[in-house]
Design an enzyme around this catalytic site. Sequence first.
Site, PDB file in Angstrom:
ATOM      1  N   ASP A   1      -5.724  -3.593  -1.756  1.00 35.41           N
ATOM      2  CA  ASP A   1      -7.175  -3.569  -1.985  1.00 35.41           C
ATOM      3  C   ASP A   1      -7.505  -4.109  -3.374  1.00 35.41           C
ATOM      4  O   ASP A   1      -8.472  -4.869  -3.553  1.00 35.41           O
ATOM      5  CB  ASP A   1      -7.752  -2.164  -1.769  1.00 35.41           C
TER       6      ASP A   1
ATOM      7  N   LYS B   1       0.899  -1.153   0.000  1.00 31.68           N
ATOM      8  CA  LYS B   1       0.000   0.000   0.000  1.00 31.68           C
ATOM      9  C   LYS B   1       0.936   1.200   0.000  1.00 31.68           C
ATOM     10  O   LYS B   1       0.904   2.050   0.892  1.00 31.68           O
ATOM     11  CB  LYS B   1      -0.897  -0.067   1.246  1.00 31.68           C
TER      12      LYS B   1
ATOM     13  N   ASP C   1      -5.841 -15.955   4.035  1.00 31.44           N
ATOM     14  CA  ASP C   1      -7.089 -16.573   4.486  1.00 31.44           C
ATOM     15  C   ASP C   1      -8.148 -16.482   3.390  1.00 31.44           C
ATOM     16  O   ASP C   1      -8.962 -17.392   3.222  1.00 31.44           O
ATOM     17  CB  ASP C   1      -7.590 -15.947   5.792  1.00 31.44           C
TER      18      ASP C   1
ATOM     19  N   ASP D   1      -1.280 -11.976   5.825  1.00 33.48           N
ATOM     20  CA  ASP D   1      -2.126 -12.714   6.766  1.00 33.48           C
ATOM     21  C   ASP D   1      -3.573 -12.709   6.283  1.00 33.48           C
ATOM     22  O   ASP D   1      -4.250 -13.745   6.234  1.00 33.48           O
ATOM     23  CB  ASP D   1      -2.012 -12.019   8.145  1.00 33.48           C
TER      24      ASP D   1
END
Length: 372
Positions: A241, A209, A269, A265
């Site tokens: 994003d 980012k 997932d 992280d």
Amino acid sequence: MQRIGVIPGDGVGPEVIAEARKVLDAVAEKRNLALEFEEFPLGASHFLKTDEVLSDETLQRLSKKDALLLGAMGDPRVKPGILEKGVLLRLRFHFDQYVNLRPVKLMEGVPSPLRSDAGRIDLQFIRENTEDFYVGLGGRVKKGLSKTELDLKRRTYEAKFDVGIELEDEEELAFQIGAITRHGARRIMEYAFQMAKSKGIEPVTCVDKANVLTDAYGIWREAAEEVSGRLGVKKEFQYVDAVALHMVRTPDRFKMIVAPNLFGDILTDLGAALQGGLGFAPSGNINPSGVSMFEPVHGSAPDIAGKGLANPIGAILSASLMLESLGQKPAAADVERAVQGVLRAGKHRTADVGGKTSTSKMGDAVVAVILK
Ligand code: ATP
């Protein structure tokens, strides 16, 4: 002889590790591999019995292994954090396992949560495992003048922070510091780009980012530029994003993603969900020149423990990753192919994907394909 330390752990850990062991025994027989296993009874029962989480002596014994295979840590009888921090994080830290490798592959026969035309999901996810916003540096200060001293200690460096804050017109402030070193960014890029080169993957997608967190992810980008140029492997930069959006809409555009700790992280997932759920996702905590540890992505899942309901595929694929990192590529490929064959045939499915096959029958099915 390759020596493997096995930590079955808590909850469904021992159940899924038993299946991974069966599969490893089968492939060792088929390929004539000399694998030696030693079990370490770490986890909740051991802690409740002995009051010991992980002794220096155990660490010493684990450090003599070529690789570690772990089930899961965590138990409702033990306060959250004690085992996760005391065993999992301590092992990762002690062995400086700075790469978190999480292949995300949706195998044929596994129901996808995405539209049927979303494309193939098959990517290597590489998450930096030791720095970024997870270095544990932070504090809370009240109105007025304050001073906080923080210390970041790693195997290869130490950084002392002296944070002076003058807080006006507000009763309290909390802060958290993210830290990325050039060495930390460079070594994860080297791992990713080397793997991309050896597997013929291009481009490598570097996540950050950097438009907002310009310093931390500025150094991250510089390391990517440098290593990509040096190894002659193309890269692209994408903001986190946008990556989240594309992983759901057009996952087939990614072949390898390298991400800093925090974003990695979260995105991994999402990756586990895309590959059919936690039960299917394998991982490796890797130090390319040290002791690496392989474990399914899921936790101890106490709600289904002891019932034969757990899906062992994540653990079995973690064993396959372990074989690959031990240099046993044909054996690793055998295991992956056998898993693919069982899932594609569709006869065996565990309860998490609507089937009735037990944990051990699933392991048996994979073994049967390997020994066929
Ligand atoms: P942790 O914080 O240790 O990751 P958690 O409770 O957040 O633990 P898990 O223990 O992974 O997460 O479990 C979340 C849920 O996912 C479980 O309650 C269980 O129903 C399901 N689950 C996890 N692993 C498996 C598996 N191997 N097979 C089937 N279902 C699973």
